[in-house]
Design a protein around this motif. Structure first.
Motif, short mmCIF file in Angstrom:
data_model
loop_
_atom_site.label_atom_id
_atom_site.label_comp_id
_atom_site.label_asym_id
_atom_site.label_seq_id
_atom_site.Cartn_x
_atom_site.Cartn_y
_atom_site.Cartn_z
N ILE A 19 -4.68 11.82 6.78
CA ILE A 19 -5.80 11.56 5.91
C ILE A 19 -5.20 11.14 4.68
O ILE A 19 -5.75 9.92 3.89
CB ILE A 19 -6.65 12.81 5.63
N SER A 20 -4.26 11.62 3.92
CA SER A 20 -3.45 11.11 2.73
C SER A 20 -2.80 9.65 3.07
O SER A 20 -3.17 8.93 2.22
CB SER A 20 -2.45 12.25 2.36
N ILE A 21 -2.15 9.61 3.95
CA ILE A 21 -1.78 8.32 4.23
C ILE A 21 -2.53 7.11 4.38
O ILE A 21 -2.30 6.15 4.07
CB ILE A 21 -0.53 8.30 5.51
N THR A 22 -3.65 7.41 4.95
CA THR A 22 -4.60 6.42 5.03
C THR A 22 -5.38 6.33 3.99
O THR A 22 -6.57 5.66 3.93
CB THR A 22 -5.31 6.41 6.54
N GLY A 23 -5.16 6.83 3.03
CA GLY A 23 -5.82 6.90 1.61
C GLY A 23 -7.08 7.52 1.83
O GLY A 23 -8.12 7.36 1.16
N GLY A 24 -7.17 8.37 2.62
CA GLY A 24 -8.80 9.16 2.69
C GLY A 24 -8.91 10.20 1.70
O GLY A 24 -8.14 10.27 0.68
N ASP A 25 -9.93 11.00 1.89
CA ASP A 25 -10.14 11.81 0.82
C ASP A 25 -9.48 12.86 0.51
O ASP A 25 -9.05 13.74 1.58
CB ASP A 25 -11.64 12.44 1.34
N ALA A 85 -3.80 6.50 15.72
CA ALA A 85 -3.67 5.09 16.18
C ALA A 85 -3.34 4.13 15.26
O ALA A 85 -2.90 3.32 15.50
CB ALA A 85 -4.84 4.92 17.09
N LYS A 86 -3.77 4.61 14.20
CA LYS A 86 -3.70 3.71 12.99
C LYS A 86 -2.51 3.48 12.52
O LYS A 86 -2.17 2.59 11.77
CB LYS A 86 -4.63 3.96 11.65
N ILE A 87 -1.70 4.49 12.79
CA ILE A 87 -0.38 4.80 11.84
C ILE A 87 0.87 4.98 12.88
O ILE A 87 0.67 5.94 13.54
CB ILE A 87 -0.41 5.82 11.06
N PRO A 88 1.89 4.06 12.74
CA PRO A 88 3.03 4.39 13.85
C PRO A 88 3.75 5.66 13.28
O PRO A 88 3.66 5.96 12.08
CB PRO A 88 3.93 3.17 13.72
N LEU A 106 2.26 4.04 3.07
CA LEU A 106 1.34 3.00 3.50
C LEU A 106 1.41 1.67 3.02
O LEU A 106 1.37 0.61 3.96
CB LEU A 106 -0.41 3.74 3.29
N ALA A 107 1.64 1.53 1.86
CA ALA A 107 1.73 0.02 1.27
C ALA A 107 2.83 -0.44 1.76
O ALA A 107 3.00 -1.59 2.16
CB ALA A 107 2.00 0.43 -0.34
N LEU A 108 4.24 0.25 1.92
CA LEU A 108 5.35 -0.37 2.57
C LEU A 108 5.03 -0.73 3.93
O LEU A 108 5.67 -1.84 4.15
CB LEU A 108 6.06 0.97 2.42
N TYR A 109 4.37 0.03 4.39
CA TYR A 109 4.14 -0.59 6.06
C TYR A 109 2.98 -1.62 6.31
O TYR A 109 3.55 -2.56 6.71
CB TYR A 109 3.41 0.71 6.72
N GLU A 110 2.10 -1.64 5.28
CA GLU A 110 1.18 -2.67 5.36
C GLU A 110 1.74 -4.00 4.82
O GLU A 110 1.49 -5.05 5.38
CB GLU A 110 -0.02 -2.33 4.78
N GLU A 111 2.41 -3.90 3.60
CA GLU A 111 2.81 -5.12 2.97
C GLU A 111 4.12 -5.63 3.71
O GLU A 111 4.51 -6.87 3.73
CB GLU A 111 3.11 -4.88 1.49
N LEU A 112 5.15 -4.74 3.77
CA LEU A 112 6.39 -5.22 4.34
C LEU A 112 6.84 -5.03 5.71
O LEU A 112 7.92 -5.30 6.47
CB LEU A 112 7.52 -4.74 3.57
N GLY A 113 5.94 -4.23 6.50
CA GLY A 113 5.99 -3.81 7.75
C GLY A 113 7.20 -2.82 8.07
O GLY A 113 7.68 -2.56 9.39
N VAL A 114 7.44 -2.05 6.95
CA VAL A 114 8.56 -1.08 7.07
C VAL A 114 8.07 0.06 7.88
O VAL A 114 6.92 0.81 7.41
CB VAL A 114 8.86 -0.58 5.79
N ARG A 115 8.81 0.65 8.93
CA ARG A 115 8.10 1.48 9.90
C ARG A 115 8.97 2.61 10.28
O ARG A 115 8.97 3.46 11.08
CB ARG A 115 7.56 0.82 11.18
N SER A 116 10.26 2.81 9.17
CA SER A 116 11.16 4.02 9.32
C SER A 116 11.91 4.15 8.36
O SER A 116 12.09 3.21 7.35
CB SER A 116 12.19 3.65 10.64
N VAL A 117 12.57 5.27 8.22
CA VAL A 117 13.46 5.37 7.11
C VAL A 117 14.55 4.48 7.03
O VAL A 117 14.91 4.13 5.78
CB VAL A 117 13.96 6.93 7.10
N ASP A 118 15.38 4.04 8.13
CA ASP A 118 16.35 3.22 8.00
C ASP A 118 15.83 2.02 7.73
O ASP A 118 16.62 1.06 6.67
CB ASP A 118 16.74 3.04 9.34
N GLU A 119 14.51 1.35 8.03
CA GLU A 119 14.27 0.05 7.62
C GLU A 119 13.88 0.23 6.37
O GLU A 119 14.06 -0.96 5.41
CB GLU A 119 12.78 -0.28 8.44
#
Ligand code: DGT
Ligand code: CA
Ligand code: CA
Ligand code: ZN
Length: 598
Positions: A19-25, A85-88, A106-119
């Motif tokens: 919920i937090s990651i997806t910017g929920g309540d 399903a929304k979040i890898p 979430l911003a890092l994922y959406e803007e830069l496609g970063v999907r792991s700590v190494d990335e």
């Protein structure tokens, strides 16, 4: 097996994170976090409760109760699956970086496609974060520091997490036809405080069915390597598992090898060479003939090496081989030796369960005695007062001896105690005359961790000198992977404990395990006594004792070193700290008879 309560708690915690990651309540996220804690700490198994029973759990309303029922029926909750399903998974792992909040992740994922700590680390080094809103050079530095912290933890997990997973795997594989034996080995069997990966060993003539069952386990997310003898997987619980399948006649040698530690194995291999034997992961062999020596048990292996069986918790090359050769291995304290728990809480302060529930659970564990030690007034948030403490004492006295227990013929004896706060100068919450009314006092540091070494040492020594302080609770205050131990002259504290008759706690909570094994070894040389305590804040926490006992064993302790294995009379005499002459009892407690023949 992991309790259904723990599974539901983990699911709700994940839901809150999602919920937090997806910017929920944010409010909703907090509601699920609270529900996770309550369900995890609830005494009754949620899978036995109906809708009404579930709603009686604190912080569980109707909609949450329905989600629990959905999970118990389907093994999944639609609302959680939708967010998953929304979040890898990798993005969720980004929030494990201490300085990175869910929104930034979430911003890092959406803007830069970063999907792991190494990335993420790569992206920072390539200066790709510079163009993002809200990510200045300072943020980059903070994130890099956070990644370092995460990596220094080395991806190791806490003992209880690994144990839950290992017990699930062992239960599943033990049910596979052809599986003759199955257990966990490695650092988990040695009860190290953190675990790098889980090592499972199976004895079977044919390995294929076991390997197939293993890779099909529901929590296996990735098969890293697969072979006839060994398979390695990753799991959704953030932990890798290695499985080895060996023929039944080399079970003993394989178990010895895969239990380790590496340092211990080097020493046992030396012993093998000395006896013209070869000890490897494939078994025990005669060097000259090359013949495999049947080694169905570890005892046989150690015996061949001229050694008694060495308990896994000692296998760290800290003198256990030498002690074994001399016939001087300690008779280690076991969970069965425990007669009581001397540090526990109720919902009078920050515990979750009422007094009677905690007491009944203690009786079910078969304890002979049990201490209630709620927080004292100096922890202001706990709102303790003299009146509240005395009212609890009256309740404790009324319950004393009323609950039948395996450990004692007259029913479970209750000690009324408190967990005092050791203030910055070593002072505690109450004056002597009030402290005198308690059966025992635990005293712990809860703040001002960054004092100088001298000040911290003086502070703890002064607490030991208090004639009413019986146990120093979680002595170094460390939280594994989160807070370092305080900087204190431990030898001075150990000497003070020995001099004053103050016990040191081995706090069994898997976040703490404080004292830790190496400190216990040192303290023991000062002649200190120990108390292995759960510090339970809820009924299920009483079962964390196994980790405290594992840690005590790693510190080479015997039952005689641990005051809560002692008979009640000897314990009570220790708790007087020499305040009363030897045999004058402080208070003669009424004997409670359960039946006429008692
Ligand atoms: P961990 O997983 O980091 O918490 O620690 P362990 O002790 O479980 O280590 P792990 O999983 O690498 O290996 C399991 C056991 O297998 C280890 O305790 C001893 C044995 N072992 C592994 N590699 C070696 C090795 O290179 N030499 C020897 N003598 N034993 C080894
Ligand atoms: Ca391991
Ligand atoms: Ca391993
Ligand atoms: Zn406590």
């Amino acid at each position: 097996m992991a309790r259904p309560n723990d599974e539901v708690a983990a699911l709700f915690q994940e839901y809150a994170d999602l919920i937090s990651i997806t910017g929920g309540d944010a409010f909703k996220a907090r509601v699920y976090e609270k529900a996770a804690r309550s369900v995890g700490g609830h005494h009754a198994d949620v899978s036995t409760l109906d809708l009404k029973g579930l709603q009686e759990i604190p912080n569980v309303g109707k909609s949450i109760a329905h989600k629990i029922l959905e999970y118990l029926a389907d093994g999944r909750v639609a609302a959680v699956e939708d967010l998953r399903a929304k979040i890898p998974a990798g993005v969720r792992r980004l929030t494990a970086v201490p300085t990175l909040g869910p929104r930034k992740a979430l911003a890092l994922y959406e803007e830069l496609g970063v999907r792991s700590v190494d990335e993420l680390a790569d992206a920072i080094h390539q200066e790709r974060l510079r163009d993002l809103k809200g990510f200045g050079p300072k943020t980059e530095q903070n994130i890099l520091h956070g990644i370092e912290l995460l990596r220094s933890a080395g991806g190791r997990v806490q003992l209880d997490v690994a144990m839950g997973l290992a017990e699930d795997v062992v239960a599943a594989l033990s049910a596979v036809p052809g599986c003759e034996r199955c257990t966990y080995a490695g650092s988990l069997r040695r009860m190290r405080e953190t675990i790098g990966d889980v090592d499972i060993l199976v004895a079977a003539e044919r390995s294929a069915p076991v390997m197939r069952a293993f890779t099909a386990l529901p929590y296996v997310t990735e098969v890293v390597g697969q072979g006839e003898k060994k398979t390695s997987v990753r799991t959704g619980r953030g932990l890798a598992v290695d499985l080895r399948v060996v023929p039944p006649d080399s079970w003993g040698a394989a178990l010895q090898y895969f239990t380790g530690s590496k340092a211990h194995n080097i020493r046992t291999r030396e012993r093998a060479v000395h006896h013209r034997l070869k000890l490897s992961e494939y078994g025990l062999f005669d060097v000259e003939s090359g013949a495999k020596i049947v080694s169905r048990t570890e005892e046989e292996v150690y015996d061949r090496l001229g050694l008694p069986w060495i308990p896994p918790t000692l296998r760290e090359d800290r003198g256990e081989i030498e002690a074994g050769l001399r016939g001087e291995l300690p008779a280690l304290v076991t969970e069965a030796d425990l007669r009581g728990d001397l540090h526990t809480h109720t919902d009078l302060t920050d515990g979750l369960a009422p007094l009677t529930e905690m007491v009944e659970a203690a009786a079910r564990r078969g304890y002979a005695y049990y201490a209630i030690t709620d927080h004292a007034p100096d922890m202001a948030m706990q709102r303790m007062t003299d009146e509240r403490m005395l009212a609890q004492r009256a309740q404790v006295r009324a319950l004393d001896g009323t609950r039948p227990t395996r450990g004692r013929r007259g029913g479970l004896r209750l000690l009324h105690g408190t967990e005092l706060n050791i203030g910055p100068a070593g002072e505690v919450d109450w004056p002597d005359d009030f402290l005198a009314g308690f059966d025992l006092c635990v005293a712990s540091v809860h703040s001002h961790f960054n004092q100088s070494r001298e000040a911290l040492t003086r502070r703890l020594v002064r607490a030991c000198d208090n004639p009413y302080v019986n146990v120093i609770g979680h002595p170094t205050t460390r939280l594994i992977g989160r807070r370092p131990p305080v900087d204190v002259d431990l030898d001075a504290v150990f000497a003070a404990c020995a001099r004053t008759g103050t016990a040191l706690e081995i706090n069994a909570h898997p976040d703490r395990l404080d004292l830790r094994d190496e400190d216990i070894l040192r303290a023991r040389r000062h002649g200190v006594r120990f108390a292995v305590n759960s510090d339970a804040h809820a009924v299920p926490h009483l079962d964390t004792m196994r980790y405290g006992i594992g840690t005590a064993q790693r510190g080479w302790l015997t039952a005689d070193d641990v005051i809560n294995t002692w008979p009640e009379r000897r314990l009570r005499s220790f708790l007087r700290k020499g305040r009363w002459p030897g045999r004058t009892a402080r208070r003669t407690l009424p004997r409670v008879r359960l039946c006429p023949c008692d």
